[in-house]
Design an enzyme around this catalytic site. Sequence first.
Site, PDB file in Angstrom:
ATOM      1  N   ASP A 155       0.885  -1.079  -0.033  1.00 16.89           N
ATOM      2  CA  ASP A 155       0.392   0.055  -0.234  1.00 16.89           C
ATOM      3  C   ASP A 155       0.538   1.286  -0.201  1.00 16.89           C
ATOM      4  O   ASP A 155       0.714   2.505   0.526  1.00 16.89           O
ATOM      5  CB  ASP A 155      -0.725  -0.070   1.034  1.00 16.89           C
ATOM      6  N   ASP A 159      -4.971 -12.793   0.519  1.00 21.41           N
ATOM      7  CA  ASP A 159      -4.043 -12.933   0.235  1.00 21.41           C
ATOM      8  C   ASP A 159      -3.184 -14.527   0.433  1.00 21.41           C
ATOM      9  O   ASP A 159      -3.611 -14.961   1.254  1.00 21.41           O
ATOM     10  CB  ASP A 159      -2.809 -12.327   1.078  1.00 21.41           C
ATOM     11  N   ASN A 192      -7.976  -9.658  -3.667  1.00 16.82           N
ATOM     12  CA  ASN A 192      -8.868  -9.303  -3.369  1.00 16.82           C
ATOM     13  C   ASN A 192     -10.329 -10.766  -3.423  1.00 16.82           C
ATOM     14  O   ASN A 192     -11.605  -9.984  -3.506  1.00 16.82           O
ATOM     15  CB  ASN A 192      -9.058  -8.282  -4.720  1.00 16.82           C
ATOM     16  N   GLU A 242       0.815  -3.868  -5.055  1.00 15.28           N
ATOM     17  CA  GLU A 242       0.396  -2.484  -4.672  1.00 15.28           C
ATOM     18  C   GLU A 242       1.583  -1.069  -4.723  1.00 15.28           C
ATOM     19  O   GLU A 242       1.439  -0.512  -3.628  1.00 15.28           O
ATOM     20  CB  GLU A 242      -0.171  -1.946  -3.294  1.00 15.28           C
ATOM     21  N   TYR A 269      -1.793  -9.232  -8.520  1.00 16.31           N
ATOM     22  CA  TYR A 269      -2.463  -7.651  -8.013  1.00 16.31           C
ATOM     23  C   TYR A 269      -3.872  -7.309  -8.208  1.00 16.31           C
ATOM     24  O   TYR A 269      -3.981  -6.832  -9.550  1.00 16.31           O
ATOM     25  CB  TYR A 269      -1.958  -6.310  -7.448  1.00 16.31           C
ATOM     26  N   ASP A 317      -4.128  -2.848   7.168  1.00 13.71           N
ATOM     27  CA  ASP A 317      -3.953  -2.578   5.999  1.00 13.71           C
ATOM     28  C   ASP A 317      -3.286  -4.445   5.618  1.00 13.71           C
ATOM     29  O   ASP A 317      -3.958  -5.447   6.236  1.00 13.71           O
ATOM     30  CB  ASP A 317      -3.581  -1.995   4.932  1.00 13.71           C
ATOM     31  N   ASP A 356      -2.331 -10.368  -3.760  1.00 12.48           N
ATOM     32  CA  ASP A 356      -3.163  -9.961  -3.120  1.00 12.48           C
ATOM     33  C   ASP A 356      -4.773 -10.471  -4.202  1.00 12.48           C
ATOM     34  O   ASP A 356      -4.600  -9.877  -5.197  1.00 12.48           O
ATOM     35  CB  ASP A 356      -3.623  -8.278  -3.241  1.00 12.48           C
TER      36      ASP A 356
END
Length: 286
Positions: free
Chosen positions: A20, A251, A180, A55, A139, A276, A178
């Site tokens: 992030d 993840d 998601n 990210e 990602y 996060d 990740d």
Amino acid sequence: MARTKIRGGKALKFISWNIDSLNAALTGNSARALLSQGVLNTIIEHNPEIIAIQETKLSSNGPTKKHVEILGELFPDYEVVWNSSVEPARKGYAGTMFLYKNHLTPSVTFPKNGAPGTMDAEGRMITLEFDHFYLTQVYTPNAGDGLKRLEDRQIWDIKYADYLASLDKEKPVIATGDFNVAHKEIDLAHPENNRRSAGFTDEERQGFTNLLAKGFTDTFRYIHGDVAGIYSWWAQRVKTSKINNSGWRIDYWLVSDRIADKVLKSEMIDSGSRQDHTPLLFEIDL
């Protein structure tokens, strides 16, 4: 780029982390940046062969001279490859990076899925090819507020699964990142409240089921079974999410089914009070 054999008889240690914002973690001085730097130090202590980062939020030109200097100081024995968001996609958005020990010389590719919209321009995938396996990171696009990107996400999931399956035909695959999506109810703290939340829609969960059905194993579940309450992400916008362990497991480390029995570890690394994503540790003896 030439490929190399990874030393035989040695368990391989990899770490994956959605950071992030690489810039914030490397150059920031906010309280959150300091927490991120602490996590980076923890990763350094583990001394993995390869680190996958999602990210990154770097510019289309990738890491700045300052970033390269700091990465060189933190990770002096590593090479760096990156994939950033480029026009027509949003600037400073998404992005991925691999750091790998400099005795390794994998072939590096930056795959495109033929995904809809600007997804292929968002720097979402990097693949490292070694003699006996592929290591690829992703990602995965978020379905977005109001699920406005859900239809495109469903297409992405199909194309990504086809991509992994194409690699798997050539040699075993290790895939991380990740994704998601919380696959099962056990993978998030409050499934009943999130039926139509991005990352827990029926469509996204089915997409992940379809991916695994193509010959891949969720290594965390392979090692730990149906253990509950272990997550990889806690919402920043909810101040108590981590204190209350109101998290999601989105993840993953996946492997081709045929090498699942080679996996030694697949677990979360403690990132302290930082909310996060937390890093994921993976070890395999190939």
